[in-house]
Design an enzyme around this catalytic site. Structure first.
Site, PDB file in Angstrom:
ATOM      1  N   LYS A  79       0.872  -1.178   0.000  1.00 27.82           N
ATOM      2  CA  LYS A  79       0.000   0.000   0.000  1.00 27.82           C
ATOM      3  C   LYS A  79       0.910   1.229   0.000  1.00 27.82           C
ATOM      4  CE  LYS A  79      -3.959   1.823   2.705  1.00 27.82           C
ATOM      5  NZ  LYS A  79      -4.956   1.476   3.736  1.00 27.82           N
ATOM      6  N   SER A 154      -9.898   1.901   2.763  1.00 33.25           N
ATOM      7  CA  SER A 154      -8.958   2.682   1.972  1.00 33.25           C
ATOM      8  C   SER A 154      -7.950   1.844   1.188  1.00 33.25           C
ATOM      9  CB  SER A 154      -8.196   3.620   2.901  1.00 33.25           C
ATOM     10  OG  SER A 154      -7.408   2.865   3.809  1.00 33.25           O
ATOM     11  N   SER A 178     -10.292  -0.804   6.756  1.00 32.52           N
ATOM     12  CA  SER A 178      -9.680  -0.626   5.435  1.00 32.52           C
ATOM     13  C   SER A 178      -9.012  -1.842   4.814  1.00 32.52           C
ATOM     14  CB  SER A 178      -8.655   0.498   5.493  1.00 32.52           C
ATOM     15  OG  SER A 178      -9.323   1.713   5.432  1.00 32.52           O
TER      16      SER A 178
END
Ligand code: GLN
Length: 472
Positions: A79, A154, A178
């Site tokens: 990420k 997210s 997330s």
């Protein structure tokens, strides 16, 4: 040899790499080809690292030395909030657009030692604030199962990377849901570990008392293997739990709790509730007793989260002042450098949370809001701990609604915030939780089953998860 990426798992890849069916370079090249083909449309990756093939060669040397582990040579997506020395990490924000990490995060360091291949950094909601990846400064990521829909957030980039077969596994971060909500939206397994199990050192902070890094995979076993590789004490993270303080697995009661009154909260899709009942039946088939548990306080988790999280966000993001990192607006006065850099660098959702958090922490409101929320947090923790005296795990759906279309919730923050209704309690209590695919609706969109377990009992999630996965 054409590698069947769709059905590849870590164990299968390891076996083939050990036997020499294919090399790490060939495996990595197969993923790079998929990324080349699909990433334009999906926008999972913001950047494919320039040194991927060098990393692959290094992994091959480890195989030749005979010291390879299950993770050696496994291609993984990061990420965009995880520091990897010499590579950009922007948290999908303009303010960190060209920020290059000057050191490795704890997790990258651990995985580097095993010869994992980091393919690239993937898209996310800006500073991990959002549930759809639409708040990224670098465009939307599409759900590979239906490109008219969001992949969740997210961690939309990492999950989409795996779902499009552009990585074997990926790492996300989870402050309120997330990892688990995007896993549910893209038909994958996603685990949020116990708070303190995985190092947060070198992860761009959002809400430090809630953030945890965890794995995405196509199977529970893949998530387990990747978790095992990062489940370690790190002296650089003051909240990291020492290995000797970690609980050893003990036998299960084979009892699972369902918080019925929490489920009937308005706003959960009917199809989702139906799928959830089917999941309960499957768990009964697998030999678990399903019982009701009363958890009157967990419905306050979301309210508590939207006090604690913005408060911590406002404090964590104070460091982006146009001086220390990234974007700097050239101005005559120092004060203008601060305000203009932040004004230009932060997107709308980030600004909203900084404002909220600053208000919450301001004189006169700190006690009324922040301290009260922390007290309720402790009560929720106690309530869950008590419930776990009777049951091994607590289940709910992962998301109250199905993957939605772009723009559907972006201008209605409250409705976006409701995405994490079922996932947030685990962050509030610091306990581990996993989302596992639980079938598809008529349109082919995936459902997810959410399982929470007691502090440091990830093993329970893997046991129940594997039993459940066999019946899906
Ligand atoms: N959707 C939640 C939020 O916007 C959770 C995000 C997260 O877990 N990073 O705060």
């Amino acid at each position: 040899m054409k590698i069947d990426l769709k059905n590849l798992t870590i164990e299968k890849a390891h076996e083939s790499l050990t036997k020499g069916d294919f090399t790490v370079t060939e495996l990595v090249t197969a993923y790079l080809d998929v990324i080349k083909e699909k990433n334009k449309e999906i926008n999972a990756y913001l950047e494919v690292y320039g040194d991927v093939l060098i990393q692959a060669k290094h992994a091959e040397e480890i195989f030749q030395n005979g010291t390879a582990t299950l993770m050696t040579g496994i291609p993984i997506a990061l990420k965009d909030n995880m520091l990897f020395e010499g590579h950009i990490a922007s948290a999908s924000s303009k303010i960190l657009e060209n920020y290059k990490a000057t050191y490795d995060s704890g997790i990258v360091k651990q995985l580097k030692n095993e010869g994992v291949v980091f393919l690239g950094r993937t898209n996310m909601d800006e500073f991990a604030m959002g549930s759809s990846t639409e708040t990224s400064a670098y465009g939307n990521t599409k759900n590979p199962l239906d490109i008219t829909r969001v992949p969740g957030g997210s961690s939309g980039g990492p999950v989409a990377a795996v779902a499009m077969d552009g990585a074997l596994v990926a790492l996300g971060s989870d402050t309120g849901g997330s990892i688990r909500q995007p896993a549910a939206f893209c038909g994958l397994v996603g685990l949020k570990p116990t708070y303190g199990a995985v190092s947060r050192f070198g992860i761009i902070s959002m809400g430090s008392s809630l953030d945890q890094v965890g794995p995405f995979g196509k199977t529970v076993r893949d998530a387990e293997i990747l978790f095992n590789a990062i489940n370690a004490f790190d002296k650089n993270d003051s909240t990291s739990i020492k290995m000797e303080d970690r609980i050893k697995p003990s036998p299960l009661k084979k009892k699972i709790g369902v918080p019925r009154s929490f489920l009937s909260t308005d706003g959960t899709d009917r199809d989702i509730l139906k799928n959830f009942e089917e999941s309960c039946k499957k768990l009964e088939e697998a030999g678990y007793e399903i019982v009701d548990v009363s958890l009157p306080l967990i419905k306050y988790s979301l309210a508590v989260y939207y006090i604690i999280c913005p408060a911590e966000v406002s404090s964590n993001l104070a460091r982006y002042d146009g001086i220390k990192y990234g974007l700097s607006s050239e101005e005559q006065k120092l004060y203008d450098v601060y305000t203009k850099s932040r004004g230009k660098g932060f997107g709308k959702e980030v600004r909203r949370r900084v404002l909220l958090g600053t208000f919450i922490l301001s004189h006169g409101y700190f006690d009324a809001y922040y301290n009260k929320a922390v007290k309720v947090k402790e009560e929720i923790k106690k309530e869950l701990t008590k419930a776990f005296e009777e049951v091994d795990a607590i289940i709910t759906p992962t998301s109250p609604f199905m993957p939605f279309k772009f723009g559907e919730k972006l201008n209605n923050p409250i409705s976006m915030y409701l995405s994490d209704l079922f996932t947030v309690p685990a962050n509030i209590a610091g306990i581990p939780a996993i989302s596992i695919p639980s079938g598809k609706n008529e349109e082919g969109l995936p459902f997810g089953l959410h399982i929470m377990a007691p502090f440091l009992r990830e093993d329970i999630l893997f046991t129940i998860g594997k039993d459940f996965e066999r019946l899906i």
